[in-house]
Design an enzyme around this catalytic site. Structure first.
Site, mmCIF file in Angstrom:
data_model
loop_
_atom_site.group_PDB
_atom_site.id
_atom_site.type_symbol
_atom_site.label_atom_id
_atom_site.label_comp_id
_atom_site.label_asym_id
_atom_site.label_seq_id
_atom_site.Cartn_x
_atom_site.Cartn_y
_atom_site.Cartn_z
ATOM 1 N N SER A 4 0.866 -1.170 0.000
ATOM 2 C CA SER A 4 0.000 0.000 0.000
ATOM 3 C C SER A 4 0.903 1.220 0.000
ATOM 4 C CB SER A 4 -0.880 0.012 1.259
ATOM 5 O OG SER A 4 -1.510 1.266 1.461
ATOM 6 N N TYR A 52 -2.905 -1.329 10.319
ATOM 7 C CA TYR A 52 -2.742 -1.447 8.871
ATOM 8 C C TYR A 52 -1.402 -0.870 8.420
ATOM 9 C CZ TYR A 52 -4.134 -1.340 3.920
ATOM 10 O OH TYR A 52 -4.207 -1.526 2.561
#
Length: 261
Positions: free
Chosen positions: A143, A156
């Site tokens: 990401s 995350y």
């Protein structure tokens, strides 16, 4: 078809980015193993659709990737079914949005298990076969949050930073075996995962959902557009190709310019 007669395992591939990647690899001739949660009929529709659309074999393995032994079983089942695992795409992931002092410990544990530890366990199981065959492609869905942080996403962001480190380490360990290991770092892609986090983000920031889309998510991307799953899948397919054989240990940004700022 550079992937003809090869086998690809794609985790978290019953929808979103993972499904798009599985279909892209199948379009290049790979047999694919998909994995993830969802309605059984919907999963079967996607599995059979891959076979029908691309003339390859597709299997579904319902492994719970929060458990290390299940990650290993996924690889073992794929090898039993198709003989090899040549491409591994560690894509499975979940998200939870909350301030650190309100972040549920059980959510932290689950996100770390699925978003980070699952990639370790699956890679650990797949690498011996790749080394023996002197060829392999490992692609980790990271990401932009593997490179920069955002508020309210402690688990995350921690997991994706961990994926970056895992990617580089595996790349170094496998560099002389014809194996590459890279991470794709998308910005905001319009997927069920992103859609589901919008209400929580709205609550955490005291915004409307439309404000979250405009002023939080797309504010980070200079293009002001969501990345598409097809764009991510095309990048993944390129990383499996012979043209990408010298690309390893890299963080491939596909984020509309987010990390450039």
């Amino acid at each position: 078809m550079s992937l003809k007669s090869r086998t690809a395992v794609v985790t978290g591939s019953t929808s979103g980015i993972g499904l798009a990647v599985a279909r892209a690899l199948a379009s290049d001739g790979a047999n694919v193993v998909i994995n993830g949660f969802g309605d059984a009929a919907a999963i079967e529709k996607e599995r059979s659709g891959i076979e029908k659309d691309f003339g390859v074999k597709a299997a579904y393995v319902a492994a719970d990737l929060t458990k290390g032994e299940e990650c290993a079983r996924l690889i073992t089942e794929a090898e039993k079914t198709f003989g090899t695992v040549d491409v591994l795409v560690n894509n499975a992931g979940i998200q939870h949005v909350a301030p650190i002092e309100e972040f549920p410990p059980e959510k932290w544990d689950m996100i770390i298990a699925l978003n980070l530890s699952a990639a370790f366990h699956a890679t650990r199981a797949a690498v011996p076969g790749m080394k023996a065959r002197k060829w392999g492609r490992i692609i980790n869905t990271a990401s932009a949050h593997a490179l920069v942080a955002s508020p309210f996403k402690s688990a995350y962001v921690a997991a994706k930073h961990g994926i970056a480190g895992l990617t580089k380490t595996v790349a170094l360990e496998t560099a002389t075996f014809g194996i590459t290991c890279n991470a794709i770092c998308p910005g905001y892609v319009w997927t069920p995962l992103v859609e589901k986090q919008i209400p929580d983000t709205a609550k955490a920031r005291d915004m409307t959902e439309e404000q979250v889309k405009r002023d939080v998510l797309l504010a980070a991307q200079p293009t002001k557009e969501f990345v598409t799953v097809e764009e991510v899948a095309a990048l993944a397919l390129f990383l499996t190709s012979d043209a990408a054989r010298s690309i390893t240990g890299s963080m491939q940004q596909i984020d509309g310019g987010w990390v450039a700022e």
